[in-house]
Motif scaffolding. Structure first.
Motif, short mmCIF file in Angstrom:
data_model
loop_
_atom_site.label_atom_id
_atom_site.label_comp_id
_atom_site.label_asym_id
_atom_site.label_seq_id
_atom_site.Cartn_x
_atom_site.Cartn_y
_atom_site.Cartn_z
N ARG A 95 0.82 -1.21 0.00
CA ARG A 95 0.00 0.00 0.00
C ARG A 95 0.86 1.26 0.00
NH1 ARG A 95 -3.27 -3.10 3.59
NH2 ARG A 95 -2.18 -2.17 5.37
N ALA A 96 1.97 1.24 0.77
CA ALA A 96 2.85 2.40 0.81
C ALA A 96 3.49 2.64 -0.55
CB ALA A 96 3.92 2.20 1.88
N ALA A 97 3.90 1.56 -1.24
CA ALA A 97 4.51 1.71 -2.56
C ALA A 97 3.49 2.23 -3.57
CB ALA A 97 5.08 0.37 -3.02
N ALA A 98 2.24 1.72 -3.48
CA ALA A 98 1.21 2.19 -4.40
C ALA A 98 0.88 3.66 -4.16
CB ALA A 98 -0.04 1.32 -4.25
N ASP A 99 0.79 4.06 -2.89
CA ASP A 99 0.52 5.46 -2.56
C ASP A 99 1.65 6.36 -3.06
OD1 ASP A 99 -1.80 4.69 -1.36
OD2 ASP A 99 -1.00 4.75 0.69
N SER A 100 2.88 5.89 -2.92
CA SER A 100 4.03 6.68 -3.38
C SER A 100 3.99 6.84 -4.90
CB SER A 100 5.33 6.00 -2.94
OG SER A 100 6.45 6.71 -3.41
N ALA A 101 3.64 5.76 -5.61
CA ALA A 101 3.56 5.84 -7.07
C ALA A 101 2.45 6.80 -7.51
CB ALA A 101 3.32 4.44 -7.64
N ARG A 102 1.30 6.77 -6.83
CA ARG A 102 0.21 7.68 -7.18
C ARG A 102 0.59 9.13 -6.92
NH1 ARG A 102 -3.12 3.38 -5.23
NH2 ARG A 102 -3.04 4.24 -3.11
N ARG A 103 1.29 9.38 -5.82
CA ARG A 103 1.72 10.75 -5.55
C ARG A 103 2.71 11.24 -6.60
NH1 ARG A 103 1.66 8.95 -0.12
NH2 ARG A 103 3.89 8.48 -0.24
N ALA A 104 3.63 10.36 -6.99
CA ALA A 104 4.60 10.74 -8.01
C ALA A 104 3.91 11.04 -9.34
CB ALA A 104 5.64 9.63 -8.18
N GLU A 105 2.89 10.23 -9.65
CA GLU A 105 2.15 10.45 -10.89
C GLU A 105 1.39 11.77 -10.84
OE1 GLU A 105 -1.32 8.22 -13.56
OE2 GLU A 105 -0.36 7.19 -11.88
N ARG A 106 0.76 12.08 -9.70
CA ARG A 106 0.04 13.35 -9.57
C ARG A 106 1.01 14.54 -9.64
NH1 ARG A 106 -2.89 10.57 -5.45
NH2 ARG A 106 -1.60 11.58 -3.87
N ASP A 107 2.18 14.39 -8.98
CA ASP A 107 3.15 15.48 -9.00
C ASP A 107 3.66 15.74 -10.42
OD1 ASP A 107 2.84 15.65 -6.31
OD2 ASP A 107 4.70 14.60 -5.80
N THR A 108 3.87 14.65 -11.19
CA THR A 108 4.34 14.80 -12.57
C THR A 108 3.28 15.49 -13.42
OG1 THR A 108 5.71 12.82 -12.38
CG2 THR A 108 5.16 13.56 -14.60
N ALA A 109 2.00 15.08 -13.24
CA ALA A 109 0.91 15.69 -14.00
C ALA A 109 0.75 17.16 -13.63
CB ALA A 109 -0.38 14.93 -13.75
N ALA A 110 0.88 17.47 -12.34
CA ALA A 110 0.76 18.86 -11.90
C ALA A 110 1.89 19.71 -12.44
CB ALA A 110 0.72 18.92 -10.38
N ALA A 111 3.10 19.16 -12.48
CA ALA A 111 4.24 19.91 -13.01
C ALA A 111 4.05 20.19 -14.49
CB ALA A 111 5.52 19.12 -12.77
N GLY A 112 3.45 19.23 -15.23
CA GLY A 112 3.20 19.44 -16.66
C GLY A 112 2.19 20.54 -16.89
N ARG A 113 1.16 20.64 -16.02
CA ARG A 113 0.16 21.69 -16.18
C ARG A 113 0.72 23.07 -15.85
NH1 ARG A 113 -3.09 17.67 -13.78
NH2 ARG A 113 -2.84 18.64 -11.72
N ARG A 114 1.70 23.11 -14.94
CA ARG A 114 2.26 24.40 -14.57
C ARG A 114 3.32 24.92 -15.54
NH1 ARG A 114 2.25 21.96 -9.38
NH2 ARG A 114 4.47 21.51 -9.61
#
Length: 282
Positions: A258-277
């Motif tokens: 669960r910790a690894a999955a949560d970390s992967a989802r956060r990294a994916e959201r951070d990457t998507a947010a960086a692309g929008r900015r």
């Protein structure tokens, strides 16, 4: 008390005497439960005499032995005032008094809690007659003034308070070398000769099955996957097992997943947010 603690009385005859400053309750059939005399083989006579208690082993006092006489809390006077703390007397019928000490903790393994008021039996090998003590409410115990040597130590859930280890009572044992001071932790559980049987099985998810047995399993002895056979129905095709885990190990694996999955989802959201900015280039 007579003999006094620390006394060497090679030819002691008659009962040991515990005197009080006033008359105590007679407590029929209960008085003996407030006295521990060890090491003795067989019953111990405990008698009431108004302001004193007399204690004597039926086998008599053995020469060359170190005795431990413990008066437990709970004695009451005629006004129902209760003795809240006990006292221990150690005396010898021959050898000089030893100074070794055994300390430890008794725990109930299946319930994962302290085994309060556990009966402690510690026999100096090769003898089988044990010294006795009772653990306190936290499971802690101390046997002081005992001879050094190798002891077979038991912690017993003495449910019927008969000061013995009965077949269906939980217990644990350990061989302990006592020089000056030694420590031991004992995990009591019910011993038997019946092997555990499968009780139930249920699917946890698409790749995991929880199996329940009729008895507790030893957590220190993990199950080898080679000992388990899993087949897919209806044609009984063998299914390879990745692991056989205890509940604690399974929960730990799931927590890491669960910790690894949560970390992967956060990294994916951070990457998507960086692309929008990122500023648009003209």
């Amino acid at each position: 008390m007579r003999p006094e603690s620390g006394a060497v009385v090679p030819r002691w005859d008659g009962p040991a005497v515990i005197r009080f400053d006033e008359v105590i309750e007679e407590m029929p059939d209960q008085l003996a439960r407030h006295v521990l005399l060890s090491p003795v083989r067989g019953p111990v006579a405990v008698s009431w005499h108004r302001t004193r208690i007399e204690v004597e082993p039926k086998e008599g006092w053995k020469p060359g032995r170190v005795y431990r006489l413990e008066l437990l809390a709970g004695i009451t006077d005629l006004r129902r005032n209760r003795l809240d703390s006990g006292r221990t007397v150690i005396f010898s019928t021959g050898p000089a008094l030893p100074g070794a000490r055994l300390q430890g903790t008794a725990l109930h393994w299946t319930e994962q809690r302290a085994l309060g008021r556990a009966l402690i039996q510690a026999a100096l090998r090769p003898d089988t007659v044990p010294y006795l003590a009772l653990a306190d409410s936290s499971g802690a115990f101390t046997l002081s003034g005992i001879p050094p040597g190798d002891y077979l130590v038991y912690a017993v859930h003495d449910q019927n308070t008969n000061r013995q280890r009965d077949p269906r009572e939980a217990y644990d044992s350990a061989l302990v070398r006592v020089d000056s001071t030694a420590m031991v932790v004992l995990w009591a559980f019910v011993h038997d000769t019946t092997a555990p049987r499968l009780k139930a099985a249920e699917a946890v998810d698409s790749v995991s099955v929880r199996v329940e047995f009729t008895q507790y399993l030893d957590p220190e002895r993990p199950v080898d996957p080679a000992q388990v056979r899993l087949v897919a129905l209806p044609d009984s095709t063998p299914v390879r097992l990745a692991a056989v885990l205890t509940p604690r190990a399974f929960d730990s694996v799931r927590a890491r997943e669960r910790a690894a999955a949560d970390s992967a989802r956060r990294a994916e959201r951070d990457t998507a947010a960086a692309g929008r900015r990122e500023p648009r280039r003209e």
